[in-house]
Each structure stands twice: as structure tokens, then as C-alpha cells.
Design an enzyme around this catalytic site. Structure first.
Site, PDB file in Angstrom:
ATOM      1  N   ARG A  93     -14.795  58.057  26.590  1.00 29.48           N
ATOM      2  CA  ARG A  93     -13.728  57.055  26.711  1.00 29.48           C
ATOM      3  C   ARG A  93     -13.029  56.750  25.391  1.00 29.48           C
ATOM      4  O   ARG A  93     -11.808  56.621  25.358  1.00 29.48           O
ATOM      5  CB  ARG A  93     -14.267  55.770  27.351  1.00 29.48           C
ATOM      6  CG  ARG A  93     -14.726  55.945  28.803  1.00 29.48           C
ATOM      7  CD  ARG A  93     -13.748  56.756  29.604  1.00 29.48           C
ATOM      8  NE  ARG A  93     -14.096  56.880  31.018  1.00 29.48           N
ATOM      9  CZ  ARG A  93     -14.086  58.015  31.681  1.00 29.48           C
ATOM     10  NH1 ARG A  93     -13.780  59.140  31.050  1.00 29.48           N
ATOM     11  NH2 ARG A  93     -14.357  58.054  32.969  1.00 29.48           N
ATOM     12  N   ASP A 133      -5.853  58.275  43.017  1.00 25.89           N
ATOM     13  CA  ASP A 133      -5.578  56.979  42.400  1.00 25.89           C
ATOM     14  C   ASP A 133      -4.426  57.054  41.411  1.00 25.89           C
ATOM     15  O   ASP A 133      -3.460  56.281  41.488  1.00 25.89           O
ATOM     16  CB  ASP A 133      -6.825  56.447  41.677  1.00 25.89           C
ATOM     17  CG  ASP A 133      -7.903  55.985  42.645  1.00 25.89           C
ATOM     18  OD1 ASP A 133      -7.597  55.815  43.838  1.00 25.89           O
ATOM     19  OD2 ASP A 133      -9.044  55.787  42.210  1.00 25.89           O
ATOM     20  N   ASP A 170     -15.684  51.285  32.506  1.00 26.76           N
ATOM     21  CA  ASP A 170     -14.588  52.003  31.858  1.00 26.76           C
ATOM     22  C   ASP A 170     -13.423  51.106  31.458  1.00 26.76           C
ATOM     23  O   ASP A 170     -12.771  51.334  30.442  1.00 26.76           O
ATOM     24  CB  ASP A 170     -14.091  53.141  32.757  1.00 26.76           C
ATOM     25  CG  ASP A 170     -14.997  54.360  32.696  1.00 26.76           C
ATOM     26  OD1 ASP A 170     -15.820  54.427  31.763  1.00 26.76           O
ATOM     27  OD2 ASP A 170     -14.870  55.233  33.566  1.00 26.76           O
ATOM     28  N   SER A 222     -18.218  59.597  43.976  1.00 26.99           N
ATOM     29  CA  SER A 222     -17.337  59.275  42.858  1.00 26.99           C
ATOM     30  C   SER A 222     -17.918  59.973  41.640  1.00 26.99           C
ATOM     31  O   SER A 222     -19.063  59.720  41.252  1.00 26.99           O
ATOM     32  CB  SER A 222     -17.287  57.761  42.645  1.00 26.99           C
ATOM     33  OG  SER A 222     -16.550  57.449  41.479  1.00 26.99           O
TER      34      SER A 222
END
Length: 408
Positions: free
Chosen positions: A94, A14, A123, A178
Site C-alpha cells: 500500500r 468496483d 487499506d 475477495s
């Protein structure tokens, strides 16, 4: 001169495809930033890959100790667990990643930050709330929320895009989970987990450990010491927090500790099923809880549990850089003043079993807790206490009896 954008870069397909996409569609100079929170070998080969993809520069920023000391430990001390199961591994990482992205943006004079989070997940919220709080002037680019420009809806499409731009990468359109990994945990989503009716394929999935069935048949003991809520030694050896978590991950993984299968409520409104491996974190939080049982008085502990649940939701929702998080953390910090002592535990087949807890500040008094009458407590003292404690109940019952009698 072209404007600069800071790309939150993992080196995966990605974000690799995002580099030429940003240059082609916006004319940016792309500065990649990979924030290392303990991902391990996932960082191998990033420098060459970023340059091959057209990045002007790559930063690899190791924030592992900052992550452990300033983000993980506040959550451990708060007892922050989202929906009774999730130990916030991705959620905690994060804000520290966003903080570093902003720092690099300031250093490079960038005007925007780009992240690869999807429009369905949590996210995107966590990254963008942090950026708003720390750098409200910076623009945020989220390719997955720009389908008219992104135009790539599969790994195959991303690989074709890279190939068309002269980027030949060793990625395959495989059918894999994932995953998100850092020092605290690894998460798994996708494949059979997308249907809650399916049992997880643990043999194919697990990375940090084994199932309890495959754990050793012999238990293993460990001892942790804490000072003011912070772990200081493991099995008698002084270590920093990151080293303790690393060692506990190996021990917990070996004994099948910390595997959680949960259907959680995402911030965006949908339910999502995932499996989390948090072997070291599960042990560390259990040890901390065991110590607090001895030390904190009932009312403080009850209040702390309520605020710990709220703290977990704040972190899960990406609201780390908020006054409320700071205020709750200040309360939690004050409760940790006397959380000092030693915790012994036995690991066996996915279980963490108490093996003895001691503290110089324990409120457990053997004389009081004994069935014998001691100097501080006489059994007869309970009579007056119960009379006063139960007085509202008695008064209410008497009133109901009076009303019932008058109605006859």
C-alpha cells in the site's frame, strides 16, 4: 477546465464503476493509475476497459523492483511478521502504491486521489495515512464511505450502474473470494472463511500452490546466498530480489509452503479471518532468520526481535512514512552489516527443513560449543559466573528465610 482526480485503478468492477460515478457526481476528469506490484495477468485489458468506462487517461506503473528492494526487503531484514503469522503482503504494497499515486497526481496537477477501499478494512487507513504524509494538500475520495452518493451496495448494483452508463463489461455477480495479489503473496477472504468454524476449501481457493498433502513425495533442496542481509543468488545463479522471489514462489508453491489461515485484529477494531499464500516469502524469511542465528549476538538478536514485532505493527497500521519506521529501519540496517553467507534448505510437504548454514562472520565456535574443555573456556569458569549471576536470587531467598524465622 474540470479538476482532475487520480483513481487507484485495478480494472475490477468496483473501480470500473467508480470512473463514471466520479464524473457524474463531481465533474472530475478521471485519470486512472494502476500500480503494478507483480499482479501478473490481472493487468490484461486494462487500457481498453478504462477508456470504455470514460477515463481521460490510464497510467500503468511497474514498481515491482522498487516494491521488492525498498519495501519488502526492509520487512524481511526486520523479521516483521504481524501477530506471529501474517507476512504483510498487502500491508507492504500500500505505501508504494500511494507513493506512485501522489507522483502521478503531481504530474497531472490533480486535486484529489480516489481509492476503492471499504470503510471496514485496513487499506483505507494505509492509503490515506500515506497520502497525508506525502501530499497533505490533496483531497481523498473514498466512495464506500459515502453511501448517500455511492448508493451501490452489491456487485449487481454496480453492474446495473455501468450498464446504465453504456458500459457493457464481462463481469459476473459470482460468488468468489475477495483477493489481493502481488509478487509477495495472495490473500483470500469471504465465502466459507467468514465463519471461523469452517475449514477452508483449499481445492477451490489456492492460486500460488498446493496443500502439503498434494505436494510431491520427494523433497527438493535449494541454496540461497545473502550479502549484508540481501539475497543475491539462488541455487548458484545471481538474480535480483524480484527474480528470487518469483522463483521461490514457484518452488514453495509446488511443495505446499507458506499457507496461513489466520484470524487477525484489524486496525479498525474488528477481527477478520483470511488465508494467505506466501510461498516464496516464507522461504526467504526463514533463510534470513537462519543466517542471523549464526551471526547476531544474543542481545542484538533479542532487541531486533522486539523491534521487528513493532515494525510489523507499524507497517500493518499504514504508518510507513513516519519517523519511527525510519528509525527502526536504521537500527535494522545496522544489524545487517555482517549478515552474509549461504543457507541450504530442504522443502518437503509444507515444511522448510534446515540443510546447513555457513557464514564467514558466524559467531558459532565449534571449540566453545563442544563438550570438551578448550582454550577459551574451562568448565570450572562457570562456577564463579553462576555465583554472580544468581546472587540476586540468593540474597532474596536469604532475606525471606530471615523474615520467616523472625515471624515464628
Amino acid at each position: 477546465m474540470s479538476e482532475k482526480v487520480i483513481l487507484a485503478y485495478s480494472g475490477g468492477l468496483d473501480t470500473t464503476a467508480t470512473i463514471p460515478w466520479l464524473k457524474e457526481n463531481f465533474g472530475y476528469d478521471v485519470v486512472c493509475c494502476c500500480v503494478d506490484c507483480g499482479q501478473g495477468n490481472e493487468l490484461d485489458g486494462l487500457d481498453e476497459r478504462a477508456k470504455l468506462s470514460g477515463a481521460a487517461k490510464l497510467y500503468i506503473e511497474d514498481v515491482t523492483d522498487e516494491f521488492c528492494d525498498d519495501f519488502i526487503m526492509p520487512c524481511v531484514e526486520a523479521g516483521a511478521v504481524y501477530e506471529h503469522k501474517y507476512l504483510l503482503g498487502t500491508s507492504m504494497a500500500r505505501p508504494v502504491i500511494a507513493k506512485k499515486l501522489v507522483e502521478i497526481a503531481r504530474k497531472e496537477g490533480a486535486t484529489a486521489i480516489c481509492h476503492g477501499a471499504t470503510g471496514k478494512g485496513n487499506d483505507q487507513i494505509r492509503f490515506e495515512l500515506a497520502i497525508k504524509a506525502l501530499a497533505p494538500d490533496l483531497k481523498v475520495i473514498a466512495p464506500w464511505r459515502m453511501p448517500e452518493v455511492w448508493k451501490m451496495d452489491s456487485r449487481e448494483a454496480e453492474m446495473e450502474f455501468c450498464k446504465a452508463h453504456g458500459i457493457d463489461l464481462p463481469f459476473a455477480a459470482d460468488s468468489s473470494y475477495s483477493r489481493d495479489r502481488n509478487l509477495w503473496h495472495i490473500s483470500h477472504e469471504g465465502l466459507e472463511l467468514e465463519d471461523p468454524a469452517n475449514e477452508p476449501n483449499y481445492d477451490h481457493m489456492l492460486v500460488l500452490g498446493v496443500t502439503p498433502e498434494k505436494a510431491p513425495d520427494e523433497p527438493e533442496y535449494l541454496t540461497l546466498t545473502f550479502e549484508q542481509g540481501v539475497p543475491k543468488t539462488l541455487n548458484g545463479k545471481a538474480m535480483k530480489v524480484s527474480e528470487i522471489i518469483t522463483t521461490l514462489n514457484a518452488l514453495g508453491g509446488k511443495h505446499g509452503i507458506g499457507i496461513v489461515d489466520i484470524v487477525e485484529n484489524r486496525v479498525v477494531g474488528m477481527k477478520s479471518r483470511g488465508v494467505y499464500e506466501t510461498p516464496g516469502g516464507t522461504i526467504l524469511m526463514e533463510a534470513h532468520d537462519q543466517l542471523e542465528e549464526l551471526i547476531l549476538d544474543r542481545e542484538t538478536l533479542e532487541t531486533k526481535k522486539k523491534l521487528g514485532s513493532q515494525f510489523a505493527q507499524i507497517v500493518y497500521e499504514g504508518k510507513w512514512f513516519t519517523p519511527l519506521r525510519e528509525a527502526i529501519q536504521a537500527f535494522v540496517t545496522s544489524t545487517q552489516k555482517y549478515v552474509t553467507g549461504e543457507v541450504k534448505m530442504k522443502l518437503y510437504k509444507g515444511n522448510i527443513i534446515k540443510a546447513g548454514t555457513t557464514s564467514p562472520y558466524t559467531l558459532y565456535n565449534e571449540s566453545l560449543a563442544s563438550f570438551k574443555t578448550g582454550d577459551l573456556y574451562d568448565h570450572q569458569d562457570a562456577s564463579g559466573f553462576i555465583t554472580l549471576f544468581g546472587l540476586p536470587l540468593k540474597v532474596r531467598a536469604m532475606k525471606l528465610q530471615e523474615v520467616e524465622k523472625n515471624q515464628k
